[in-house]
Design a protein around this motif. Structure first.
Motif, mmCIF file in Angstrom:
data_model
loop_
_atom_site.group_PDB
_atom_site.id
_atom_site.type_symbol
_atom_site.label_atom_id
_atom_site.label_comp_id
_atom_site.label_asym_id
_atom_site.label_seq_id
_atom_site.Cartn_x
_atom_site.Cartn_y
_atom_site.Cartn_z
ATOM 1 N N SER A 100 0.930 -1.167 -0.141
ATOM 2 C CA SER A 100 0.124 -0.041 0.076
ATOM 3 C C SER A 100 0.926 1.319 0.153
ATOM 4 C CB SER A 100 -0.754 0.071 1.022
ATOM 5 O OG SER A 100 -0.217 -0.166 2.473
ATOM 6 N N PRO A 101 0.339 2.481 -0.631
ATOM 7 C CA PRO A 101 1.194 3.667 -0.739
ATOM 8 C C PRO A 101 1.672 3.974 0.666
ATOM 9 C CG PRO A 101 -0.674 3.749 -2.319
ATOM 10 C CD PRO A 101 -0.856 2.521 -1.345
ATOM 11 N N GLY A 102 2.751 4.321 0.880
ATOM 12 C CA GLY A 102 3.279 5.135 2.278
ATOM 13 C C GLY A 102 3.615 4.028 3.155
ATOM 14 N N GLU A 103 3.433 2.838 2.964
ATOM 15 C CA GLU A 103 3.512 1.656 3.984
ATOM 16 C C GLU A 103 5.211 1.432 3.938
ATOM 17 O OE1 GLU A 103 2.777 -3.018 4.743
ATOM 18 O OE2 GLU A 103 1.182 -1.792 3.783
ATOM 19 N N THR A 104 5.698 1.533 5.161
ATOM 20 C CA THR A 104 6.965 1.002 5.323
ATOM 21 C C THR A 104 7.214 -0.242 5.967
ATOM 22 O OG1 THR A 104 7.420 2.202 7.276
ATOM 23 C CG2 THR A 104 8.027 3.485 5.222
ATOM 24 N N THR A 105 8.215 -1.194 5.438
ATOM 25 C CA THR A 105 8.405 -2.468 6.090
ATOM 26 C C THR A 105 9.864 -2.816 6.310
ATOM 27 O OG1 THR A 105 8.232 -3.430 3.933
ATOM 28 C CG2 THR A 105 6.199 -3.506 4.851
ATOM 29 N N ASP A 106 9.890 -3.437 7.263
ATOM 30 C CA ASP A 106 11.300 -4.044 7.713
ATOM 31 C C ASP A 106 11.271 -5.381 7.726
ATOM 32 O OD1 ASP A 106 13.895 -3.592 8.626
ATOM 33 O OD2 ASP A 106 13.595 -3.675 10.597
ATOM 34 N N PRO A 107 12.109 -6.083 6.855
ATOM 35 C CA PRO A 107 12.801 -5.508 5.865
ATOM 36 C C PRO A 107 12.068 -4.915 4.915
ATOM 37 C CG PRO A 107 12.525 -8.095 5.475
ATOM 38 C CD PRO A 107 11.772 -7.553 6.716
ATOM 39 N N PRO A 108 12.313 -4.121 4.095
ATOM 40 C CA PRO A 108 11.757 -3.309 2.695
ATOM 41 C C PRO A 108 11.059 -4.264 1.855
ATOM 42 C CG PRO A 108 14.110 -2.658 2.745
ATOM 43 C CD PRO A 108 13.915 -3.618 3.777
ATOM 44 N N PHE A 109 10.009 -3.760 1.160
ATOM 45 C CA PHE A 109 9.445 -4.711 0.259
ATOM 46 C C PHE A 109 10.298 -4.434 -1.024
ATOM 47 C CE2 PHE A 109 6.501 -5.337 -3.391
ATOM 48 C CZ PHE A 109 5.629 -6.487 -2.657
ATOM 49 N N PRO A 110 10.628 -5.409 -1.727
ATOM 50 C CA PRO A 110 11.805 -5.386 -3.050
ATOM 51 C C PRO A 110 11.316 -4.449 -3.808
ATOM 52 C CG PRO A 110 11.223 -7.803 -2.174
ATOM 53 C CD PRO A 110 10.301 -6.674 -1.346
ATOM 54 N N PRO A 111 11.960 -3.428 -4.307
ATOM 55 C CA PRO A 111 11.583 -2.284 -5.246
ATOM 56 C C PRO A 111 11.578 -2.857 -6.737
ATOM 57 C CG PRO A 111 13.938 -2.096 -4.546
ATOM 58 C CD PRO A 111 13.392 -3.322 -3.533
ATOM 59 N N GLN A 112 12.327 -3.799 -7.034
ATOM 60 C CA GLN A 112 12.247 -4.554 -8.289
ATOM 61 C C GLN A 112 10.822 -5.310 -8.750
ATOM 62 O OE1 GLN A 112 14.254 -5.856 -6.047
ATOM 63 N NE2 GLN A 112 14.366 -7.820 -6.065
ATOM 64 N N LEU A 113 10.170 -5.659 -7.755
ATOM 65 C CA LEU A 113 8.782 -6.207 -7.986
ATOM 66 C C LEU A 113 7.708 -5.122 -8.372
ATOM 67 C CD1 LEU A 113 8.542 -8.728 -4.910
ATOM 68 C CD2 LEU A 113 9.030 -9.166 -7.317
ATOM 69 N N ARG A 114 8.028 -3.907 -7.945
ATOM 70 C CA ARG A 114 7.145 -2.760 -8.569
ATOM 71 C C ARG A 114 7.044 -2.749 -10.120
ATOM 72 N NH1 ARG A 114 6.617 0.784 -3.653
ATOM 73 N NH2 ARG A 114 7.613 -0.145 -2.136
ATOM 74 N N ARG A 115 7.851 -3.148 -10.755
ATOM 75 C CA ARG A 115 7.916 -2.957 -12.192
ATOM 76 C C ARG A 115 7.794 -4.298 -13.003
ATOM 77 N NH1 ARG A 115 12.486 0.931 -14.069
ATOM 78 N NH2 ARG A 115 11.736 0.119 -16.209
ATOM 79 N N PRO A 116 6.878 -4.338 -13.765
ATOM 80 C CA PRO A 116 6.418 -5.591 -14.625
ATOM 81 C C PRO A 116 7.898 -5.853 -15.496
ATOM 82 C CG PRO A 116 5.168 -3.903 -15.578
ATOM 83 C CD PRO A 116 5.887 -3.108 -14.245
ATOM 84 N N ASP A 117 8.545 -5.319 -15.835
ATOM 85 C CA ASP A 117 9.787 -5.624 -16.847
ATOM 86 C C ASP A 117 11.001 -6.039 -15.862
ATOM 87 O OD1 ASP A 117 10.127 -2.904 -15.655
ATOM 88 O OD2 ASP A 117 11.042 -2.250 -17.339
#
Length: 145
Positions: A100-117
């Motif tokens: 969800s927007p603005g949610e911070t997690t520890d460990p962080p959600f992997p940023p590469q999963l946010r892009r389909p490519d």
């Protein structure tokens, strides 16, 4: 004999009615044969992702064209994907996942999963069946010194 018959007829009617309801199968309204259901669940570190986003983008490497399809996750992490003009078209899709927007997690959600490519996630939607896709994102804990 007459008494047995009077008791037996209502029981048989009740059983026939229950059988007719059971034959309809499923829960909820029936769907046309061509309509596909694409749904699933998104979890992160074993917990449901509430308010997250799941995006299916047609995969050009498999001949896919068209607009991406988005679904928001419910409180239990579940989602149902729909196309604006009707059912999800069959084909191969690259998948992107986001919390969800603005949610911070520890460990962080992997940023590469946010892009389909860049996510590396690819799923196929085929004609004639429903699809349930489970996305369980796990990040190993950092290795200490």
């Amino acid at each position: 004999m007459r008494r047995v018959f009077r008791l037996l007829v209502p029981l048989l009617s009740l059983a026939a009615g229950a059988g007719a309801v059971a034959l309809q199968g499923g829960c909820g309204p029936s769907k046309p044969a061509r309509e596909l259901t694409v749904c699933g669940r998104l979890t992160f570190q074993g917990r449901p992702v509430a308010g997250g986003t799941v995006v299916f983008t047609p995969d050009p490497d498999h001949g896919g064209t068209g607009k991406p399809l988005r679904a928001a996750t419910a409180g239990d992490g579940t989602f149902t994907l729909r196309a604006a003009e009707g059912p999800v078209p069959p084909g191969w899709y690259r998948v992107a996942l986001a919390p969800s927007p603005g949610e911070t997690t520890d460990p962080p959600f992997p940023p590469q999963l946010r892009r389909p490519d860049r996510s590396g996630l690819v799923r196929e939607v085929t004609t004639g069946k429903d699809h349930v896709f489970e996305f369980a994102v796990e990040v190993p804990p950092p290795v200490g010194p």
